[in-house]
Design a protein around this motif. Sequence first.
Motif, PDB file in Angstrom:
ATOM      1  N   PHE A 123     -67.076   1.225 -31.071  1.00 63.10           N
ATOM      2  CA  PHE A 123     -66.116   1.293 -32.176  1.00 63.10           C
ATOM      3  C   PHE A 123     -64.902   2.135 -31.820  1.00 63.10           C
ATOM      4  O   PHE A 123     -63.755   1.733 -32.053  1.00 63.10           O
ATOM      5  N   SER A 124     -65.118   3.322 -31.252  1.00 62.34           N
ATOM      6  CA  SER A 124     -63.993   4.190 -30.888  1.00 62.34           C
ATOM      7  C   SER A 124     -63.126   3.527 -29.833  1.00 62.34           C
ATOM      8  O   SER A 124     -61.900   3.612 -29.874  1.00 62.34           O
ATOM      9  N   SER A 125     -63.761   2.855 -28.882  1.00 63.49           N
ATOM     10  CA  SER A 125     -63.001   2.141 -27.857  1.00 63.49           C
ATOM     11  C   SER A 125     -62.202   1.005 -28.473  1.00 63.49           C
ATOM     12  O   SER A 125     -61.052   0.759 -28.089  1.00 63.49           O
ATOM     13  N   ALA A 126     -62.790   0.307 -29.438  1.00 67.82           N
ATOM     14  CA  ALA A 126     -62.084  -0.801 -30.092  1.00 67.82           C
ATOM     15  C   ALA A 126     -60.858  -0.289 -30.831  1.00 67.82           C
ATOM     16  O   ALA A 126     -59.803  -0.929 -30.827  1.00 67.82           O
ATOM     17  N   ASN A 127     -60.976   0.871 -31.473  1.00 70.40           N
ATOM     18  CA  ASN A 127     -59.822   1.449 -32.152  1.00 70.40           C
ATOM     19  C   ASN A 127     -58.705   1.763 -31.170  1.00 70.40           C
ATOM     20  O   ASN A 127     -57.523   1.543 -31.451  1.00 70.40           O
ATOM     21  N   TRP A 128     -59.088   2.280 -30.005  1.00 71.36           N
ATOM     22  CA  TRP A 128     -58.081   2.599 -28.998  1.00 71.36           C
ATOM     23  C   TRP A 128     -57.348   1.346 -28.549  1.00 71.36           C
ATOM     24  O   TRP A 128     -56.118   1.327 -28.448  1.00 71.36           O
ATOM     25  N   PHE A 129     -58.086   0.279 -28.275  1.00 73.44           N
ATOM     26  CA  PHE A 129     -57.471  -0.960 -27.813  1.00 73.44           C
ATOM     27  C   PHE A 129     -56.618  -1.594 -28.904  1.00 73.44           C
ATOM     28  O   PHE A 129     -55.546  -2.141 -28.623  1.00 73.44           O
ATOM     29  N   GLU A 130     -57.071  -1.503 -30.136  1.00 73.25           N
ATOM     30  CA  GLU A 130     -56.288  -2.074 -31.229  1.00 73.25           C
ATOM     31  C   GLU A 130     -54.964  -1.330 -31.404  1.00 73.25           C
ATOM     32  O   GLU A 130     -53.908  -1.946 -31.595  1.00 73.25           O
ATOM     33  N   GLU A 131     -55.016   0.002 -31.316  1.00 75.96           N
ATOM     34  CA  GLU A 131     -53.793   0.791 -31.429  1.00 75.96           C
ATOM     35  C   GLU A 131     -52.839   0.504 -30.279  1.00 75.96           C
ATOM     36  O   GLU A 131     -51.622   0.382 -30.477  1.00 75.96           O
ATOM     37  N   LYS A 132     -53.397   0.385 -29.072  1.00 75.99           N
ATOM     38  CA  LYS A 132     -52.549   0.104 -27.921  1.00 75.99           C
ATOM     39  C   LYS A 132     -51.887  -1.266 -28.038  1.00 75.99           C
ATOM     40  O   LYS A 132     -50.714  -1.441 -27.684  1.00 75.99           O
ATOM     41  N   GLN A 133     -52.640  -2.247 -28.513  1.00 85.18           N
ATOM     42  CA  GLN A 133     -52.064  -3.580 -28.665  1.00 85.18           C
ATOM     43  C   GLN A 133     -50.930  -3.572 -29.689  1.00 85.18           C
ATOM     44  O   GLN A 133     -49.908  -4.231 -29.496  1.00 85.18           O
ATOM     45  N   GLN A 134     -51.107  -2.812 -30.771  1.00 82.42           N
ATOM     46  CA  GLN A 134     -50.039  -2.710 -31.761  1.00 82.42           C
ATOM     47  C   GLN A 134     -48.812  -2.020 -31.177  1.00 82.42           C
ATOM     48  O   GLN A 134     -47.670  -2.422 -31.441  1.00 82.42           O
ATOM     49  N   GLN A 135     -49.024  -0.983 -30.368  1.00 78.56           N
ATOM     50  CA  GLN A 135     -47.904  -0.310 -29.720  1.00 78.56           C
ATOM     51  C   GLN A 135     -47.171  -1.239 -28.764  1.00 78.56           C
ATOM     52  O   GLN A 135     -45.940  -1.250 -28.708  1.00 78.56           O
ATOM     53  N   VAL A 136     -47.933  -2.022 -28.010  1.00 77.67           N
ATOM     54  CA  VAL A 136     -47.324  -2.949 -27.061  1.00 77.67           C
ATOM     55  C   VAL A 136     -46.499  -4.007 -27.801  1.00 77.67           C
ATOM     56  O   VAL A 136     -45.387  -4.347 -27.385  1.00 77.67           O
ATOM     57  N   GLU A 137     -47.030  -4.511 -28.907  1.00 72.90           N
ATOM     58  CA  GLU A 137     -46.297  -5.512 -29.682  1.00 72.90           C
ATOM     59  C   GLU A 137     -44.995  -4.935 -30.234  1.00 72.90           C
ATOM     60  O   GLU A 137     -43.932  -5.573 -30.156  1.00 72.90           O
ATOM     61  N   ALA A 138     -45.064  -3.726 -30.782  1.00 73.23           N
ATOM     62  CA  ALA A 138     -43.856  -3.097 -31.335  1.00 73.23           C
ATOM     63  C   ALA A 138     -42.844  -2.803 -30.229  1.00 73.23           C
ATOM     64  O   ALA A 138     -41.631  -3.033 -30.404  1.00 73.23           O
ATOM     65  N   LEU A 139     -43.329  -2.318 -29.097  1.00 74.15           N
ATOM     66  CA  LEU A 139     -42.433  -2.021 -27.983  1.00 74.15           C
ATOM     67  C   LEU A 139     -41.794  -3.292 -27.441  1.00 74.15           C
ATOM     68  O   LEU A 139     -40.607  -3.298 -27.074  1.00 74.15           O
ATOM     69  N   ASP A 140     -42.547  -4.366 -27.393  1.00 74.49           N
ATOM     70  CA  ASP A 140     -42.023  -5.641 -26.906  1.00 74.49           C
ATOM     71  C   ASP A 140     -40.871  -6.122 -27.786  1.00 74.49           C
ATOM     72  O   ASP A 140     -39.827  -6.567 -27.288  1.00 74.49           O
ATOM     73  N   ILE A 141     -41.039  -6.006 -29.099  1.00 70.34           N
ATOM     74  CA  ILE A 141     -39.990  -6.455 -30.025  1.00 70.34           C
ATOM     75  C   ILE A 141     -38.711  -5.647 -29.834  1.00 70.34           C
ATOM     76  O   ILE A 141     -37.601  -6.200 -29.751  1.00 70.34           O
ATOM     77  N   GLN A 142     -38.854  -4.328 -29.737  1.00 72.98           N
ATOM     78  CA  GLN A 142     -37.672  -3.485 -29.597  1.00 72.98           C
ATOM     79  C   GLN A 142     -36.997  -3.659 -28.233  1.00 72.98           C
ATOM     80  O   GLN A 142     -35.766  -3.597 -28.132  1.00 72.98           O
ATOM     81  N   LEU A 143     -37.786  -3.877 -27.192  1.00 71.59           N
ATOM     82  CA  LEU A 143     -37.202  -4.102 -25.870  1.00 71.59           C
ATOM     83  C   LEU A 143     -36.395  -5.396 -25.837  1.00 71.59           C
ATOM     84  O   LEU A 143     -35.326  -5.460 -25.214  1.00 71.59           O
ATOM     85  N   ARG A 144     -36.908  -6.423 -26.503  1.00 72.27           N
ATOM     86  CA  ARG A 144     -36.169  -7.682 -26.553  1.00 72.27           C
ATOM     87  C   ARG A 144     -34.838  -7.511 -27.285  1.00 72.27           C
ATOM     88  O   ARG A 144     -33.797  -8.037 -26.854  1.00 72.27           O
ATOM     89  N   LYS A 145     -34.850  -6.768 -28.385  1.00 71.34           N
ATOM     90  CA  LYS A 145     -33.603  -6.537 -29.126  1.00 71.34           C
ATOM     91  C   LYS A 145     -32.609  -5.742 -28.278  1.00 71.34           C
ATOM     92  O   LYS A 145     -31.418  -6.084 -28.204  1.00 71.34           O
ATOM     93  N   LEU A 146     -33.111  -4.686 -27.631  1.00 69.57           N
ATOM     94  CA  LEU A 146     -32.233  -3.861 -26.805  1.00 69.57           C
ATOM     95  C   LEU A 146     -31.688  -4.649 -25.620  1.00 69.57           C
ATOM     96  O   LEU A 146     -30.521  -4.495 -25.239  1.00 69.57           O
TER      97      LEU A 146
END
Length: 522
Positions: free
Chosen positions: A303-326
């Motif tokens: 469970f703790s590992s799943a939370n880590w991966f879920e948070e990282k995936q959300q960070q990657v998605e948000a970073l991807d969107i902002q990088l494309r805009k920039l």
Amino acid sequence: MADGVEPPPFDNDEEDVKEDEDLFSDAKEKPSSPETEKSPDPPHNGVDHTPDDDIDELFKGGSSEIKLDSDEENEVQDNGDKAPVSSKPEKALASQAKESTPQILVSQATTAKTKVAAPSLKSVDPSDSSDEKEAYEMEIKITESSKMGEGMSAYIVYKIITKTSNPAYRRPTNAVLRRFSDFLGLHAKLVEKHVPLGIIVPPAPEKSVLGMTKVKMSKEESGSSDFVERRRAALERFLVRTAAHPTLASDPDFIEFLEKDGDLPKSTSTSALSGAGVMRLFHKVGESLEKITLKVDESDEYFSSANWFEEKQQQVEALDIQLRKLHNNIETLSIHRKELSQSTAIFAKSAAMLGNVEEHTALSRALSQLAETEEKIELLHKEQSEADFFLMAELMKDYVALMGAVKDVFHERIKTYKVWKDAESTLAKKRDAKVKLEMQNKLDKITQAQAEITEWEQKVEKGQEDFETISKNIKKEMSRFEKLRVNDFKDNVIKYLEILMDNQEKLIKYWETFLPEAKAIA
């Protein structure tokens, strides 16, 4: 004295004080300040003082404590006196060890000379820590590009020069010629071998049918030089990032790519218009749909590992969107600055022509000087436009592609989890089937059912092991990726600001030089 209390008779206790002083001297206590030695502490008003015997006992108790402390200090001092004799050779040996084993740092992809950390070939297990692997110096440069052939059968070859101290290479310096399809073939091999293990493989530049068609049909090299130069720089960054990875740097296919003489086997699946390219496109669409539907439903154990991966995936998605805009905004800025450079050149020519027909001498000279100043400013705008593109826009483009590579390893983890759970489901069905056979007393089929159960138990165990391995590797890869990303952005932003400030200083000097000419107009 207040309340008729007299101070203790210090004069009568000189011998006791001397004995106490001897105790202090024997203990080699650090000397106190002269004021504290000459004048005793004054008695406090209204306080009964300790009798002579009590003072002696008090000093004796204090001397015993000080003697213990001083014994420890004597040992420290003795060791300190002896330490320099033995510490000098130790320091010398330590300094020699540091000098004999220099640490090689990883520089960025945009530097002229790139030092990358290559692993030791004793172990290429991706689970090994990169810190435990020996570092080698490696410099990879794509120095030139050449057009081979004519018409639609023409192609571009790139000269790659590699200098390394890695003993895995046959020669310290290698020079090879490679086509663009060779780069795509290398990337495909690395992805096939390492992405299922959770390794982030740097992406190769995308194939541009339109840009390459212009190169093939162009008779003059100047018309397609921008496209070829941009692709050359992108291919060089791909090689440098791959060589900087502790696992990919020692991959046999990567080593063969950099040092094998002659042509590599032709990669048939890299053509965008081939049948394999079309199938690859459909495969990517299917994977995109699969990424949307698949989700890891992990147990409490993970469970703790799943939370880590879920948070990282959300960070990657948000970073991807902002990088494309920039990236889009910086490309727009680069285009506008290039247009500004062209407009400045037109303005300079117009000012020069006006100065030629002007009859007023001072005004004509000022207009001619203005034209020369604008020509210099045109070069500054052009240089800044190139810095916008190569230092910032290309960096954002690379990391947009790298975000896709990060998503691929996360998706591979989900696929590994699905394989594990499917094996568990099949194992449960096999066990149920065996129970039914036992209830029906079909002894001839029970042996086969047991063999199938054993086989699927092994698959379940392997599936769980693969899932734990890829999860562990992804965490390592993300930690390394974050460090490199921060360093990349830091170095490129600093270089970009330095160029920007230098151009602004030149711009000010140009106008300061022109100002006296404008004021001289009478």
